[in-house]
Design an enzyme around this catalytic site. Structure first.
Site, PDB file in Angstrom:
ATOM      1  CE1 TYR A 362       0.847   0.004   4.389  1.00  0.00           C
ATOM      2  CE2 TYR A 362      -1.493  -0.331   4.828  1.00  0.00           C
ATOM      3  CZ  TYR A 362      -0.191  -0.198   5.286  1.00  0.00           C
ATOM      4  OH  TYR A 362       0.057  -0.250   6.630  1.00  0.00           O
ATOM      5  CD  GLU A 363       0.218   5.590   2.707  1.00  0.00           C
ATOM      6  OE1 GLU A 363       1.104   6.463   2.615  1.00  0.00           O
ATOM      7  OE2 GLU A 363      -0.472   5.415   3.718  1.00  0.00           O
ATOM      8  N   GLY A 364       1.808   2.765  -2.600  1.00  0.00           N
ATOM      9  CA  GLY A 364       2.829   2.582  -3.626  1.00  0.00           C
ATOM     10  C   GLY A 364       3.565   1.279  -3.423  1.00  0.00           C
TER      11      GLY A 364
END
Length: 380
Positions: A362-364
């Site tokens: 998550y978040e990239g």
């Protein structure tokens, strides 16, 4: 560069460590088993100022630096990543974006409540057809003059049902591509806004992850953040800071697993001595400690860059890439050191191993971080 922590930072770190031990550790296994959101613990973290750490006191925040924020994230994540991800999202993705790019009316209406922990927020970018490819937004916000009509679905949304304020990224003009995307503030309770099913996840099971559905939701024009078409840039700039929070979370998960493994190795006996005295185990601990220290320096460097006004796109991406890798490798080794005990819930390390995996996603994802890093280094 001096990474010596100030007296204030050390006090904040200790406060977070004490809170994690006294408030998060009890029943953390039960919360994980039941997928129960740590509601009371989040409320107490709001009272301690952990939900608006970097927000100006004018808007109810603690006015602290990013270093203090990552110290808190690390300590909380050693014990409960399901709780720390709420701190990360509320600070990095919601409060920071509103304070940096929101107007004064939006800050007074929403930011103060978020920073004090009166409510928590959610950041809504991912979709079933637009995960890493954030330009492919299918959620639409049709401009109706004084308001937008919002339609679409978001998924993998942290704080999905527990948030009150949602920052939603949506396509207004498809012909303009990423320049036709806007960021809108949506409130729970707006007509047509529905919370979808809760996800049954591998890790961070206490975290509240849902899909969200928007069916002809009327969003006032004054709820748009920034100028028309600023939404994609808003999302990318916000995520750049969010990576630092998740890197600190990964660091904390790794450090927590390492501390448990070291303690166990110094108590568990095999072949007439503590297993820490066997080179096979001692070398594992040596590798874990070295990798964690390297990850910590990368995380602190990214936080230092942000605090000092330097570009932190590269340092943040490197910190998240490496810290998440270390979290995964360290937790696997912690389970191995525990042997059969590592495979059962009572010893915590199996939960930390499950929690570690999401930090690579998550978040990239790790792959996206490598794109950010490679583009940055090849641009010179």
């Amino acid at each position: 560069m001096d990474f010596t922590l100030s007296e204030e930072q050390l006090m904040i770190q200790q406060a977070a460590r004490d809170f994690a031990q006294s408030e998060l550790l009890p029943e953390v296994i039960e919360r994980d088993n039941a997928q129960r959101f740590p509601k009371e613990q989040i409320k107490k973290m709001g009272e301690l100022g952990f939900l608006g750490m970097m927000v100006d006191p004018e808007y109810g925040g603690s006015g602290l630096d990013t270093i203090s924020y990552v110290l808190v994230m690390e300590e909380l994540s050693k014990i409960d990543a399901s709780a720390s991800v709420v701190v990360s999202v509320n600070n990095s993705l919601v409060c920071w974006g509103l304070e940096t790019f929101g107007n004064e009316v939006q800050k007074k209406k929403y930011l103060t409540r978020l920073a004090t922990g009166e409510v928590i927020g959610a950041f809504c970018l991912s979709e079933p057809e637009a995960g890493s490819d954030a330009t492919s937004q299918r959620t639409t916000a049709v401009d109706m003059g004084d308001h937008y009509i919002l339609n679409g679905t978001k998924n993998w949304i942290t704080n999905g049902s527990t948030a009150e304020i949602y920052l939603v990224i949506a396509q207004t003009d498809k012909e303009k591509g990423h320049k036709g995307i806007n960021a809108l503030i949506v409130e729970k309770g707006m007509e047509g806004f529905e919370i979808g099913p809760k996800e049954d996840k591998l890790g961070i099971r206490g975290s509240d992850t849902h899909s969200l559905n928007f069916n002809d939701v009327k969003v006032p024009k004054e709820n748009r953040i920034g100028e028309d078409g600023f939404g994609f840039k808003f999302a990318m700039k916000t995520l750049a800071g969010g990576r630092i929070g998740i890197a600190a979370q990964a660091l904390g998960i790794a450090a927590g697993a390492y501390e448990l493994a070291k303690k166990y190795a110094k108590e568990r006996k095999a072949f007439g001595t503590e297993i820490a005295n066997h080179q096979a185990i001692a070398f594992k601990l040596a590798d874990m400690h070295t990798q964690i220290e390297a990850a910590r320096h990368l995380v602190y460097k990214a936080a230092w860059d942000k605090d000092n006004g330097s570009n932190y796109d590269l340092s943040g991406a490197m910190a998240k890439l490496y810290a998440s890798q270390v979290a995964m490798e360290t937790t696997i080794e912690a389970v191995q050191i525990h042997g059969g005990n590592g495979y059962v819930k009572d010893y915590h390390v199996e939960r930390l191993m499950r929690d570690a995996k999401i930090t690579q996603i998550y978040e990239g994802t790790s792959e996206i971080q490598k794109i950010v890093i490679s583009r940055s280094i090849l641009r010179d």
